[in-house]
Scaffold this active site. Structure first.
Site, PDB file in Angstrom:
ATOM      1  N   ASP A  16       0.826  -1.210   0.000  1.00 41.87           N
ATOM      2  CA  ASP A  16       0.000   0.000   0.000  1.00 41.87           C
ATOM      3  C   ASP A  16       0.860   1.259   0.000  1.00 41.87           C
ATOM      4  O   ASP A  16       2.088   1.199   0.116  1.00 41.87           O
ATOM      5  CB  ASP A  16      -0.930   0.006   1.219  1.00 41.87           C
ATOM      6  CG  ASP A  16      -0.280  -0.590   2.466  1.00 41.87           C
ATOM      7  OD1 ASP A  16       0.904  -0.312   2.716  1.00 41.87           O
ATOM      8  OD2 ASP A  16      -0.963  -1.338   3.182  1.00 41.87           O
ATOM      9  N   HIS A  63      -7.573  -5.431  10.142  1.00 34.44           N
ATOM     10  CA  HIS A  63      -7.298  -5.089   8.741  1.00 34.44           C
ATOM     11  C   HIS A  63      -5.938  -5.634   8.313  1.00 34.44           C
ATOM     12  O   HIS A  63      -5.020  -5.779   9.120  1.00 34.44           O
ATOM     13  CB  HIS A  63      -7.403  -3.580   8.489  1.00 34.44           C
ATOM     14  CG  HIS A  63      -6.259  -2.770   9.025  1.00 34.44           C
ATOM     15  ND1 HIS A  63      -6.323  -2.060  10.198  1.00 34.44           N
ATOM     16  CD2 HIS A  63      -5.012  -2.541   8.524  1.00 34.44           C
ATOM     17  CE1 HIS A  63      -5.176  -1.432  10.401  1.00 34.44           C
ATOM     18  NE2 HIS A  63      -4.360  -1.713   9.398  1.00 34.44           N
ATOM     19  N   ASP A  81      -7.937  -3.834  14.490  1.00 31.21           N
ATOM     20  CA  ASP A  81      -9.311  -4.100  14.066  1.00 31.21           C
ATOM     21  C   ASP A  81      -9.393  -5.215  13.031  1.00 31.21           C
ATOM     22  O   ASP A  81     -10.445  -5.446  12.436  1.00 31.21           O
ATOM     23  CB  ASP A  81      -9.964  -2.827  13.513  1.00 31.21           C
ATOM     24  CG  ASP A  81      -9.206  -2.246  12.322  1.00 31.21           C
ATOM     25  OD1 ASP A  81      -8.192  -2.840  11.895  1.00 31.21           O
ATOM     26  OD2 ASP A  81      -9.627  -1.194  11.815  1.00 31.21           O
ATOM     27  N   GLU A  91      -9.794  -1.970   5.337  1.00 35.42           N
ATOM     28  CA  GLU A  91     -10.468  -1.716   6.599  1.00 35.42           C
ATOM     29  C   GLU A  91     -11.684  -2.621   6.755  1.00 35.42           C
ATOM     30  O   GLU A  91     -12.175  -3.206   5.783  1.00 35.42           O
ATOM     31  CB  GLU A  91     -10.901  -0.242   6.657  1.00 35.42           C
ATOM     32  CG  GLU A  91      -9.755   0.754   6.582  1.00 35.42           C
ATOM     33  CD  GLU A  91      -8.951   0.876   7.871  1.00 35.42           C
ATOM     34  OE1 GLU A  91      -8.886  -0.115   8.635  1.00 35.42           O
ATOM     35  OE2 GLU A  91      -8.376   1.944   8.120  1.00 35.42           O
TER      36      GLU A  91
END
Length: 259
Positions: free
Chosen positions: A66, A137, A135, A142
């Protein structure tokens, strides 16, 4: 999915580096997938040390997961700069063989497609290093991301921006948008090695390893991968219900099987 519980990050770095070294020995032109963040750093430290002892990256390619959108070229926290600093600049991989999405591209959709095309032209990712967010990801996919998603632009949730603020100095400096490989893209890597350390990752590890496959926990898509390896320390493994089973399985694994 293979779960390996190790005493700490140093042991995790060595085991992941073992898999990468074995890959390069049988396939010198291998394609590596690189993650940023703190989790993969022990892997890169170990690879740099092994390069000093002769491990050759001269024919390899590497693709980043990314990149932030909107950072100035050369910004210290752009992921190209991070990868060059933490890995590529410490081994003999060619600079032109280190690929990152262009977060400053004028045509973002075209850039995302071009990145996918370049990965495919290189032969696809042989081994993808991953971290995981608190979380769940992976990359910057996400919660709520499509399990079939491809490289695209994403808006970061505030938890991820807060988690990354430590790299920027303040939350206000963290970009709101990124380009990221999609979950469908990540699943095409031939081998995925996910690294997680620390008690703050224990819930995410439990959810993606032992929970339901769901977009609310993007890393859970790795349950569908035919060759996914999860390397965790004792703290990150502390919420796993089957931790003793994972330890027993690894302790009795056939030596010929490798990672």
């Amino acid at each position: 999915m293979e779960v390996v519980i190790l005493p700490g990050s140093k042991q995790i770095g060595k085991l992941a580096a073992d898999a990468i070294e074995a890959l390069l020995q049988r396939k010198p032109h291998a394609v590596l997938g690189l993650a940023t963040g703190s989790s993969p750093v022990p892997v890169y430290d170990e690879l740099a040390a092994r390069h000093g002892r002769g491990l050759d990256f001269g024919a390899a390619h590497a693709f980043a997961l990314d990149e932030y959108v909107g950072l100035a070229p050369g910004h210290r926290e752009s992921y190209r700069e991070v990868i060059m600093r933490e890995f590529a600049g410490r081994v003999n991989i060619r600079t032109e063989n280190v690929h990152t999405p262009d977060g400053a591209a004028a045509d973002i959709p075209a850039e995302c497609q071009a990145y996918e095309d370049t990965m495919k032209a290189a032969g696809g990712v042989d081994l993808q290093i991953l971290g995981v967010g608190t979380d769940g990801h992976i990359g910057f996919n996400e919660p709520g991301s499509s399990l079939a998603s491809r490289t695209r632009i994403k808006t970061l949730i505030e938890q991820t921006r807060r988690d990354n603020a430590r790299f920027f100095g303040s939350l206000a400096d963290v970009p709101h948008h990124v380009l990221t490989q999609g979950l469908g893209t990540i699943l095409e890597a031939r081998h995925v090695v996910l690294v997680a350390t620390g008690a703050q990752k224990s819930r995410a590890v439990r959810d993606f390893v032992e929970g339901a496959v769901s977009a609310i926990c993007p890393a859970s898509v790795l349950q569908f991968h035919p060759h996914a390896t999860v390397l965790v320390d004792e703290a990150a493994a502390s919420s796993l219900r089957l931790a003793d089973f994972y330890r027993h399985t690894y302790d009795h694994k056939p030596a010929w099987q490798g990672l």
